[in-house]
Design a protein around this motif. Structure first.
Motif, PDB file in Angstrom:
ATOM      1  N   TYR A 134       5.324 -37.040 -13.587  1.00 43.23           N
ATOM      2  CA  TYR A 134       5.639 -36.028 -14.602  1.00 43.23           C
ATOM      3  C   TYR A 134       5.809 -34.617 -14.038  1.00 43.23           C
ATOM      4  N   HIS A 135       4.872 -34.167 -13.216  1.00 40.48           N
ATOM      5  CA  HIS A 135       4.897 -32.788 -12.725  1.00 40.48           C
ATOM      6  C   HIS A 135       5.868 -32.590 -11.559  1.00 40.48           C
ATOM      7  N   GLN A 136       6.465 -33.670 -11.076  1.00 40.43           N
ATOM      8  CA  GLN A 136       7.449 -33.581  -9.992  1.00 40.43           C
ATOM      9  C   GLN A 136       8.880 -33.575 -10.518  1.00 40.43           C
ATOM     10  N   VAL A 137       9.064 -33.785 -11.810  1.00 40.68           N
ATOM     11  CA  VAL A 137      10.395 -34.037 -12.357  1.00 40.68           C
ATOM     12  C   VAL A 137      11.100 -32.753 -12.764  1.00 40.68           C
ATOM     13  N   ARG A 138      12.379 -32.665 -12.393  1.00 43.48           N
ATOM     14  CA  ARG A 138      13.282 -31.621 -12.852  1.00 43.48           C
ATOM     15  C   ARG A 138      14.516 -32.291 -13.460  1.00 43.48           C
ATOM     16  N   LEU A 139      15.050 -31.678 -14.490  1.00 41.02           N
ATOM     17  CA  LEU A 139      16.214 -32.216 -15.192  1.00 41.02           C
ATOM     18  C   LEU A 139      17.407 -31.295 -14.982  1.00 41.02           C
ATOM     19  N   SER A 140      18.575 -31.892 -14.790  1.00 36.44           N
ATOM     20  CA  SER A 140      19.788 -31.101 -14.614  1.00 36.44           C
ATOM     21  C   SER A 140      20.860 -31.540 -15.601  1.00 36.44           C
ATOM     22  N   LYS A 141      21.525 -30.566 -16.166  1.00 41.73           N
ATOM     23  CA  LYS A 141      22.615 -30.805 -17.106  1.00 41.73           C
ATOM     24  C   LYS A 141      23.923 -31.067 -16.377  1.00 41.73           C
ATOM     25  N   TYR A 142      23.951 -30.722 -15.079  1.00 38.88           N
ATOM     26  CA  TYR A 142      25.191 -30.777 -14.319  1.00 38.88           C
ATOM     27  C   TYR A 142      25.024 -31.616 -13.053  1.00 38.88           C
ATOM     28  N   ASP A 143      26.151 -31.965 -12.455  1.00 36.01           N
ATOM     29  CA  ASP A 143      26.171 -32.659 -11.171  1.00 36.01           C
ATOM     30  C   ASP A 143      25.849 -31.617 -10.100  1.00 36.01           C
ATOM     31  N   ALA A 144      24.594 -31.569  -9.702  1.00 35.84           N
ATOM     32  CA  ALA A 144      24.105 -30.434  -8.907  1.00 35.84           C
ATOM     33  C   ALA A 144      24.741 -30.349  -7.527  1.00 35.84           C
ATOM     34  N   GLY A 145      24.955 -31.488  -6.870  1.00 37.13           N
ATOM     35  CA  GLY A 145      25.361 -31.452  -5.475  1.00 37.13           C
ATOM     36  C   GLY A 145      26.837 -31.382  -5.214  1.00 37.13           C
ATOM     37  N   LEU A 164      15.356 -27.860 -14.903  1.00 35.18           N
ATOM     38  CA  LEU A 164      14.325 -27.714 -15.933  1.00 35.18           C
ATOM     39  C   LEU A 164      13.133 -28.628 -15.662  1.00 35.18           C
ATOM     40  N   PRO A 165      11.912 -28.086 -15.559  1.00 39.45           N
ATOM     41  CA  PRO A 165      10.731 -28.953 -15.454  1.00 39.45           C
ATOM     42  C   PRO A 165      10.635 -29.872 -16.674  1.00 39.45           C
ATOM     43  N   LEU A 166      10.298 -31.115 -16.434  1.00 37.79           N
ATOM     44  CA  LEU A 166      10.207 -32.078 -17.527  1.00 37.79           C
ATOM     45  C   LEU A 166       9.260 -31.600 -18.621  1.00 37.79           C
ATOM     46  N   SER A 167       8.187 -30.934 -18.231  1.00 40.62           N
ATOM     47  CA  SER A 167       7.207 -30.464 -19.207  1.00 40.62           C
ATOM     48  C   SER A 167       7.779 -29.426 -20.168  1.00 40.62           C
TER      49      SER A 167
END
Length: 232
Positions: A134-145, A164-167
Motif C-alpha cells: 500500500y505505502h509503496q504504490v503510486r498511480l499514474s494517469k499517463y504513460d509515464a515512460g 499519486l500515492p495510493l493513500s
C-alpha cells in the motif's frame, strides 16, 4: 480506509488482476528471488542517465535484462522536473498495468521493435498485492515512460507531481492525477514487489519450456492474450 480505496480500484471484473510485462530471460531471476525489482535495485542509476539499449546485469547470481529507456524530450517536461530527475524516479519503481488491454499495448510495441525476442506477461492478484504494498504504490494517469509524438499538443507536462500515492486516491481533484479507476493508466511500486508467490496467477509466454519448473503449472500460451477476442 485502505480497504475502501483498494476495493474501489479492483471491484470490477476487468480490474481483478494486475499485469507485468517482462522478457522471458528474466523469469529465472524473478522466480529465484520471488520478487519483481525496480531497475534501480538491479543497477543503481541515481543520476537518471539514459540506457540507450537493453543491458544485461546480475542479481543474486541470475541474469537480468533491463530495457533501454525511451527518449523523453525536454519539450514534454514541466519546469519543476528535469528529464534526469524523472527518469531516476521511474527507475525506482516496478511497473504494473491495471488492465490486460494496457499491458497488451506494451507487448505489441516491444514485439514490433524486437520481433525475435521472447516476452512474458505475469498476471497478479490485484487486491492482495495493493494491500500488502500500500505505502509503496503510486498511480499514474499517463504513460509515464514514453514520449508523445506531438508534445506541443499534449494537455499535460511530465512532472513528479503526476504520481499519486495510493493513500491519496480520490482525495484530490486535479487534472494531472487519476480521479477514478478508469483514469489509472499505470501502477508503480517503489523498489520491489516482494513475496510474489502470494499474487502470481498466470504466466503467459510462447513456450512452456521457457518457464522455470516451479511455475510450469501457471503457464498459458501468450497467444491467448494476443487475439482480439481476448482483449479486455
Amino acid at each position: 480506509m485502505r480497504t475502501d480505496i483498494i476495493h474501489r480500484m479492483t471491484h470490477t471484473p476487468k480490474r481483478k488482476s494486475l499485469y507485468h510485462f517482462t522478457r522471458v530471460d528474466n523469469l529465472p531471476a524473478i522466480v529465484s528471488s520471488d520478487a519483481l525489482y525496480a531497475s534501480d535495485i538491479v543497477h543503481p542509476n541515481p543520476q537518471g542517465n539514459r540506457r540507450t539499449e537493453k543491458e544485461v546485469h546480475q542479481l543474486n547470481g541470475n541474469k537480468v535484462l533491463l530495457n533501454a529507456h525511451l527518449h523523453i524530450s525536454t519539450e514534454i517536461m514541466d519546469t519543476d522536473t528535469t528529464v534526469r530527475q524523472f527518469r531516476s524516479f521511474l527507475d525506482q519503481h516496478v511497473f504494473l498495468w491495471p488492465t490486460l488491454r494496457l499491458c497488451q499495448q506494451m507487448l505489441q510495441m516491444y514485439s514490433r521493435r524486437e520481433p525475435f525476442e521472447k516476452f512474458a506477461v505475469l498476471q497478479l492478484a490485484a487486491y492482495p498485492l495493493l494491500f500488502d504494498h500500500y505505502h509503496q504504490v503510486r498511480l499514474s494517469k499517463y504513460d509515464a515512460g514514453s514520449m508523445p509524438r506531438y508534445p506541443q499538443r499534449t494537455s499535460y507536462r511530465k512532472t513528479l507531481r503526476m504520481f499519486l500515492p495510493l493513500s491519496e486516491f480520490r482525495a484530490h481533484d486535479h487534472a494531472l492525477i487519476p480521479r477514478i479507476p478508469s483514469e489509472i493508466h499505470e501502477i508503480l511500486i517503489h523498489n520491489s514487489v516482494s513475496s510474489l508467490h502470494r499474487y502470481i496467477e498466470t504466466v503467459y509466454c510462447s513456450d512452456v519450456g521457457d518457464i522455470p519448473t516451479s511455475w510450469v503449472h501457471l503457464y498459458k500460451p501468450l497467444q491467448d492474450i494476443q487475439t482480439p477476442r481476448d482483449q479486455v
